[in-house]
Design a protein around this motif. Structure first.
Motif, PDB file in Angstrom:
ATOM      1  N   TYR A 176       0.838  -1.201   0.000  1.00  0.00           N
ATOM      2  CA  TYR A 176       0.000   0.000   0.000  1.00  0.00           C
ATOM      3  C   TYR A 176       0.872   1.250   0.000  1.00  0.00           C
ATOM      4  CZ  TYR A 176      -4.108  -2.897   1.138  1.00  0.00           C
ATOM      5  OH  TYR A 176      -5.123  -3.816   1.123  1.00  0.00           O
ATOM      6  N   ILE A 177       1.909   1.244   0.825  1.00  0.00           N
ATOM      7  CA  ILE A 177       2.804   2.400   0.878  1.00  0.00           C
ATOM      8  C   ILE A 177       3.470   2.610  -0.479  1.00  0.00           C
ATOM      9  CG2 ILE A 177       4.916   3.332   1.915  1.00  0.00           C
ATOM     10  CD1 ILE A 177       4.014   1.997   4.569  1.00  0.00           C
ATOM     11  N   ASP A 178       3.836   1.531  -1.153  1.00  0.00           N
ATOM     12  CA  ASP A 178       4.434   1.645  -2.498  1.00  0.00           C
ATOM     13  C   ASP A 178       3.499   2.367  -3.475  1.00  0.00           C
ATOM     14  OD1 ASP A 178       6.850   0.401  -1.924  1.00  0.00           O
ATOM     15  OD2 ASP A 178       6.093  -1.601  -2.433  1.00  0.00           O
ATOM     16  N   ASN A 179       2.190   2.283  -3.236  1.00  0.00           N
ATOM     17  CA  ASN A 179       1.215   2.912  -4.130  1.00  0.00           C
ATOM     18  C   ASN A 179       0.847   4.344  -3.731  1.00  0.00           C
ATOM     19  OD1 ASN A 179       0.979   0.652  -5.822  1.00  0.00           O
ATOM     20  ND2 ASN A 179      -0.483  -0.296  -4.425  1.00  0.00           N
ATOM     21  N   PHE A 180       1.396   4.832  -2.630  1.00  0.00           N
ATOM     22  CA  PHE A 180       1.106   6.207  -2.212  1.00  0.00           C
ATOM     23  C   PHE A 180       1.554   7.187  -3.303  1.00  0.00           C
ATOM     24  CE2 PHE A 180       1.441   5.696   2.741  1.00  0.00           C
ATOM     25  CZ  PHE A 180       0.329   4.884   2.724  1.00  0.00           C
ATOM     26  N   ASP A 181       0.851   8.285  -3.396  1.00  0.00           N
ATOM     27  CA  ASP A 181       1.196   9.335  -4.348  1.00  0.00           C
ATOM     28  C   ASP A 181       2.116  10.353  -3.657  1.00  0.00           C
ATOM     29  OD1 ASP A 181       1.220  10.803  -6.687  1.00  0.00           O
ATOM     30  OD2 ASP A 181      -0.676  11.828  -6.265  1.00  0.00           O
ATOM     31  N   VAL A 182       3.291   9.869  -3.282  1.00  0.00           N
ATOM     32  CA  VAL A 182       4.309  10.700  -2.638  1.00  0.00           C
ATOM     33  C   VAL A 182       5.660  10.319  -3.241  1.00  0.00           C
ATOM     34  CG1 VAL A 182       3.018  10.947  -0.465  1.00  0.00           C
ATOM     35  CG2 VAL A 182       4.651   9.075  -0.719  1.00  0.00           C
ATOM     36  N   SER A 183       6.675  11.074  -2.904  1.00  0.00           N
ATOM     37  CA  SER A 183       8.014  10.795  -3.434  1.00  0.00           C
ATOM     38  C   SER A 183       8.530   9.452  -2.916  1.00  0.00           C
ATOM     39  CB  SER A 183       8.985  11.901  -3.017  1.00  0.00           C
ATOM     40  OG  SER A 183       9.244  11.824  -1.622  1.00  0.00           O
ATOM     41  N   ALA A 233      -6.179   0.733   0.746  1.00  0.00           N
ATOM     42  CA  ALA A 233      -6.924  -0.514   0.923  1.00  0.00           C
ATOM     43  C   ALA A 233      -8.302  -0.395   0.277  1.00  0.00           C
ATOM     44  CB  ALA A 233      -7.052  -0.851   2.406  1.00  0.00           C
ATOM     45  N   PHE A 234      -8.925   0.748   0.452  1.00  0.00           N
ATOM     46  CA  PHE A 234     -10.248   0.953  -0.120  1.00  0.00           C
ATOM     47  C   PHE A 234     -10.184   0.992  -1.642  1.00  0.00           C
ATOM     48  CE2 PHE A 234     -14.010   3.524  -1.269  1.00  0.00           C
ATOM     49  CZ  PHE A 234     -14.980   2.673  -0.752  1.00  0.00           C
ATOM     50  N   LYS A 235      -9.155   1.642  -2.190  1.00  0.00           N
ATOM     51  CA  LYS A 235      -8.988   1.662  -3.648  1.00  0.00           C
ATOM     52  C   LYS A 235      -8.831   0.243  -4.182  1.00  0.00           C
ATOM     53  CE  LYS A 235      -5.712   4.408  -5.004  1.00  0.00           C
ATOM     54  NZ  LYS A 235      -4.670   5.430  -5.189  1.00  0.00           N
ATOM     55  N   GLN A 240     -12.186  -1.488  -4.057  1.00  0.00           N
ATOM     56  CA  GLN A 240     -13.057  -1.029  -5.136  1.00  0.00           C
ATOM     57  C   GLN A 240     -12.622  -1.607  -6.476  1.00  0.00           C
ATOM     58  OE1 GLN A 240     -12.898   3.276  -4.596  1.00  0.00           O
ATOM     59  NE2 GLN A 240     -15.086   3.226  -4.159  1.00  0.00           N
ATOM     60  N   ASP A 241     -11.329  -1.580  -6.754  1.00  0.00           N
ATOM     61  CA  ASP A 241     -10.815  -2.135  -8.013  1.00  0.00           C
ATOM     62  C   ASP A 241     -11.158  -3.616  -8.121  1.00  0.00           C
ATOM     63  OD1 ASP A 241      -9.783   0.352  -8.565  1.00  0.00           O
ATOM     64  OD2 ASP A 241      -7.697  -0.197  -8.103  1.00  0.00           O
ATOM     65  N   GLN A 242     -11.005  -4.326  -7.024  1.00  0.00           N
ATOM     66  CA  GLN A 242     -11.288  -5.754  -6.999  1.00  0.00           C
ATOM     67  C   GLN A 242     -12.770  -6.006  -7.285  1.00  0.00           C
ATOM     68  OE1 GLN A 242     -10.517  -7.557  -3.153  1.00  0.00           O
ATOM     69  NE2 GLN A 242      -9.390  -9.195  -4.166  1.00  0.00           N
ATOM     70  N   ASN A 243     -13.639  -5.246  -6.646  1.00  0.00           N
ATOM     71  CA  ASN A 243     -15.071  -5.426  -6.861  1.00  0.00           C
ATOM     72  C   ASN A 243     -15.486  -4.997  -8.256  1.00  0.00           C
ATOM     73  OD1 ASN A 243     -15.654  -6.629  -4.451  1.00  0.00           O
ATOM     74  ND2 ASN A 243     -16.283  -4.756  -3.439  1.00  0.00           N
ATOM     75  N   ASN A 300     -15.747 -12.652  -1.187  1.00  0.00           N
ATOM     76  CA  ASN A 300     -15.465 -11.982   0.073  1.00  0.00           C
ATOM     77  C   ASN A 300     -15.815 -10.511  -0.073  1.00  0.00           C
ATOM     78  OD1 ASN A 300     -14.531 -10.975   2.430  1.00  0.00           O
ATOM     79  ND2 ASN A 300     -12.385 -11.463   2.089  1.00  0.00           N
ATOM     80  N   ASN A 301     -17.005 -10.150   0.369  1.00  0.00           N
ATOM     81  CA  ASN A 301     -17.449  -8.769   0.244  1.00  0.00           C
ATOM     82  C   ASN A 301     -17.293  -8.009   1.541  1.00  0.00           C
ATOM     83  OD1 ASN A 301     -18.191  -8.924  -2.450  1.00  0.00           O
ATOM     84  ND2 ASN A 301     -20.160  -9.846  -1.945  1.00  0.00           N
ATOM     85  N   SER A 302     -16.335  -8.380   2.343  1.00  0.00           N
ATOM     86  CA  SER A 302     -16.102  -7.682   3.596  1.00  0.00           C
ATOM     87  C   SER A 302     -15.324  -6.400   3.335  1.00  0.00           C
ATOM     88  CB  SER A 302     -15.348  -8.580   4.564  1.00  0.00           C
ATOM     89  OG  SER A 302     -14.094  -8.903   4.033  1.00  0.00           O
ATOM     90  N   ALA A 303     -15.219  -5.585   4.357  1.00  0.00           N
ATOM     91  CA  ALA A 303     -14.494  -4.324   4.239  1.00  0.00           C
ATOM     92  C   ALA A 303     -13.023  -4.593   3.952  1.00  0.00           C
ATOM     93  CB  ALA A 303     -14.645  -3.536   5.539  1.00  0.00           C
ATOM     94  N   PRO A 304     -12.334  -3.617   3.359  1.00  0.00           N
ATOM     95  CA  PRO A 304     -10.934  -3.836   3.009  1.00  0.00           C
ATOM     96  C   PRO A 304     -10.088  -4.184   4.216  1.00  0.00           C
ATOM     97  CG  PRO A 304     -11.615  -1.551   2.586  1.00  0.00           C
ATOM     98  CD  PRO A 304     -12.811  -2.310   3.046  1.00  0.00           C
ATOM     99  N   GLY A 305      -9.299  -5.247   4.065  1.00  0.00           N
ATOM    100  CA  GLY A 305      -8.381  -5.617   5.126  1.00  0.00           C
ATOM    101  C   GLY A 305      -9.060  -6.179   6.356  1.00  0.00           C
TER     102      GLY A 305
END
Length: 176
Positions: free
Chosen positions: A73-80, A121-123, A126-129, A152-157
């Motif tokens: 998840y951290i690897d996907n952050f929109d930061v440097s 996690a939410f992204k 959503q992408d998975q669903n 598995n339609n539970s909340a992310p993580g």
């Protein structure tokens, strides 16, 4: 025919208790023991950990798979890249000190990182669903085309065990 006591018991069961019973039937004795052990572990944690923002993120220290997911998840952050490495190092530091050496000084970092992890996690959820609702399988109603993640339609993580723990833990507290 049920006795008056049994009839009264059945009438007074709330929705949460009925869900617990259904999950107990699904998970069996071993699964419920795992839930019980988890609740005992959570109860034994130091207060500073229990009160920590996003303490579930710190709890990932106990599971290598969860740690790897959080780092992705951290690897996907929109930061440097530099900031990503700082976040990873900070989280690894928390995990290395979990649970006995967590302090209130860690709260600010967790308050900053936690929402960012949740957003990723939410992204992913959503992408998975979205991908599970595309294609001929979704129109046919056939389960043969479904993959495990679509079931598995539970909340992310927060899969079945996490949902069960919350439900069971709340139910146990009400029984006391």
């Amino acid at each position: 025919m049920a006795s008056p006591d049994e009839q009264q018991t059945n009438q007074t069961k709330d929705a949460a208790q009925l869900k617990i019973e259904a999950l107990e039937a699904e998970l069996g004795e071993e699964g419920m023991k795992e839930v019980e052990d988890y609740l005992e572990l959570q109860a034994s944690l130091p207060e500073v950990v229990k009160r920590m923002p996003y303490s579930g993120l710190a709890f990932a220290a106990t599971d290598p798979e969860s740690r790897a997911i959080k780092m992705e998840y951290i690897d996907n952050f929109d930061v440097s890249e530099k900031k990503k490495e700082e976040y990873k190092a900070g989280l690894q530091d928390i995990w290395d000190r979990y649970p006995d050496n967590i302090t209130k000084d860690d709260y600010a970092f967790m308050s900053e990182l936690g929402p960012m992890i949740d957003k990723e996690a939410f992204k992913k959820y959503q992408d998975q669903n979205s991908s599970n609702n595309i294609g001929p399988e979704s129109d046919s109603g056939s389960s043969s085309g479904e993959n495990e993640s679509s079931k598995n339609n539970s909340a992310p993580g927060f899969g079945l065990l996490g949902n069960l723990i919350c439900l069971y833990g709340g139910w146990k507290l009400r029984k006391k």
